[in-house]
Write a protein that holds these residues in place. Structure first.
Motif, mmCIF file in Angstrom:
data_model
loop_
_atom_site.group_PDB
_atom_site.id
_atom_site.type_symbol
_atom_site.label_atom_id
_atom_site.label_comp_id
_atom_site.label_asym_id
_atom_site.label_seq_id
_atom_site.Cartn_x
_atom_site.Cartn_y
_atom_site.Cartn_z
ATOM 1 N N HIS A 159 0.819 -1.217 0.000
ATOM 2 C CA HIS A 159 0.000 0.000 0.000
ATOM 3 C C HIS A 159 0.847 1.258 0.000
ATOM 4 O O HIS A 159 2.003 1.236 0.379
ATOM 5 C CB HIS A 159 -0.898 0.017 1.247
ATOM 6 N N VAL A 160 0.209 2.365 -0.375
ATOM 7 C CA VAL A 160 0.828 3.686 -0.252
ATOM 8 C C VAL A 160 0.750 4.121 1.205
ATOM 9 O O VAL A 160 0.052 3.502 2.012
ATOM 10 C CB VAL A 160 0.135 4.710 -1.183
ATOM 11 N N ALA A 161 1.443 5.202 1.554
ATOM 12 C CA ALA A 161 1.470 5.675 2.938
ATOM 13 C C ALA A 161 0.256 6.539 3.292
ATOM 14 O O ALA A 161 -0.114 6.641 4.459
ATOM 15 C CB ALA A 161 2.748 6.464 3.199
ATOM 16 N N SER A 162 -0.367 7.154 2.281
ATOM 17 C CA SER A 162 -1.559 7.965 2.532
ATOM 18 C C SER A 162 -2.439 7.954 1.285
ATOM 19 O O SER A 162 -1.945 7.761 0.171
ATOM 20 C CB SER A 162 -1.190 9.406 2.904
ATOM 21 N N THR A 163 -3.724 8.192 1.485
ATOM 22 C CA THR A 163 -4.661 8.100 0.356
ATOM 23 C C THR A 163 -4.372 9.125 -0.736
ATOM 24 O O THR A 163 -4.652 8.858 -1.908
ATOM 25 C CB THR A 163 -6.123 8.230 0.820
ATOM 26 N N ALA A 164 -3.793 10.269 -0.397
ATOM 27 C CA ALA A 164 -3.492 11.276 -1.421
ATOM 28 C C ALA A 164 -2.530 10.721 -2.478
ATOM 29 O O ALA A 164 -2.561 11.153 -3.630
ATOM 30 C CB ALA A 164 -2.914 12.533 -0.786
ATOM 31 N N GLN A 165 -1.700 9.746 -2.109
ATOM 32 C CA GLN A 165 -0.750 9.155 -3.051
ATOM 33 C C GLN A 165 -1.434 8.263 -4.092
ATOM 34 O O GLN A 165 -0.819 7.916 -5.092
ATOM 35 C CB GLN A 165 0.303 8.343 -2.299
ATOM 36 N N ILE A 166 -2.690 7.911 -3.860
ATOM 37 C CA ILE A 166 -3.439 7.096 -4.823
ATOM 38 C C ILE A 166 -3.688 7.894 -6.090
ATOM 39 O O ILE A 166 -3.555 7.384 -7.198
ATOM 40 C CB ILE A 166 -4.781 6.619 -4.219
ATOM 41 N N GLY A 167 -4.055 9.155 -5.930
ATOM 42 C CA GLY A 167 -4.445 9.968 -7.077
ATOM 43 C C GLY A 167 -5.917 9.750 -7.386
ATOM 44 O O GLY A 167 -6.590 8.932 -6.770
ATOM 45 N N LYS A 168 -6.414 10.494 -8.341
ATOM 46 C CA LYS A 168 -7.832 10.430 -8.684
ATOM 47 C C LYS A 168 -8.201 9.060 -9.265
ATOM 48 O O LYS A 168 -7.448 8.475 -10.034
ATOM 49 C CB LYS A 168 -8.172 11.529 -9.682
#
Length: 190
Positions: A159-168
């Motif tokens: 996983h990424v460290a935070s949801t913002a790193q997912i992108g749209k």
């Protein structure tokens, strides 16, 4: 994998008595006994991390807002599908889910991972978000992924460290896959 200045791409694995690595067709193979070094393809790995974490956000939103459990799924770098036991969906479901998911992505929620003893993990409410419990019965420790404030579940993925790193995230399609099963197809938009 890297060996003597040469790269051999690994495209899959096969389990048997041992774990077998499957090389890309045409790639050179190291001679028996050669020391090799593993290397992760960062672009692919990052896309998989973003996609997998995006599925957790989707799962969290659908569970929170519709009470539906996951019945299946599939993931490739940058796109995926997730199936839910969801008999009824509102007419604006596709647009609504996309908006809700992207609101959670933009919330920049932290993604925390911890390992708990089996009994402690299974005592957490709603820790299993699939219709059936997929944790092997002999597993004594359970890895928990917590998208803080949205989704806590047993999971072994990256996983990424935070949801913002997912992108749209774009919800590409919502399909009916039976009387009570809905398939939601998603794609990373950036």
């Amino acid at each position: 994998m890297l060996w003597q200045g040469v790269q051999t791409r690994i495209v899959g694995t096969r389990k048997g008595d041992d774990l077998y690595l499957i090389p890309a067709e045409g790639d050179p193979l190291p001679p028996a006994g050669t020391t090799v070094t593993g290397a992760v393809e960062d672009t692919r790995r990052t896309l998989l991390m973003r996609t997998h974490s995006g599925l957790h956000v989707l799962c969290g939103v659908v569970f929170r807002d519709f009470g539906a459990l996951v019945t299946g799924g599939n993931m490739e770098p940058g796109e995926a599908r997730m199936d839910f036991n969801l008999p009824e969906v509102p007419p604006d479901f596709k647009a609504r889910i996309e908006e809700l998911v992207n609101t959670e992505v933009a919330a920049d929620r932290s993604v925390a991972v911890r390992v708990l003893p089996r009994a402690e993990a299974l005592a957490l409410p709603d820790i299993i978000r699939t219709q059936s419990n997929l944790i092997p019965p002999d597993e004594q420790e359970v890895r928990i992924v917590d998208i803080v404030g949205l989704d806590v579940q047993a999971d072994g993925g990256t996983h990424v460290a935070s949801t913002a790193q997912i992108g749209k995230i774009r919800v590409v399609k919502v399909e009916s896959k039976g009387r009570a099963n809905r398939r939601v197809r998603v794609r990373l938009a950036d």
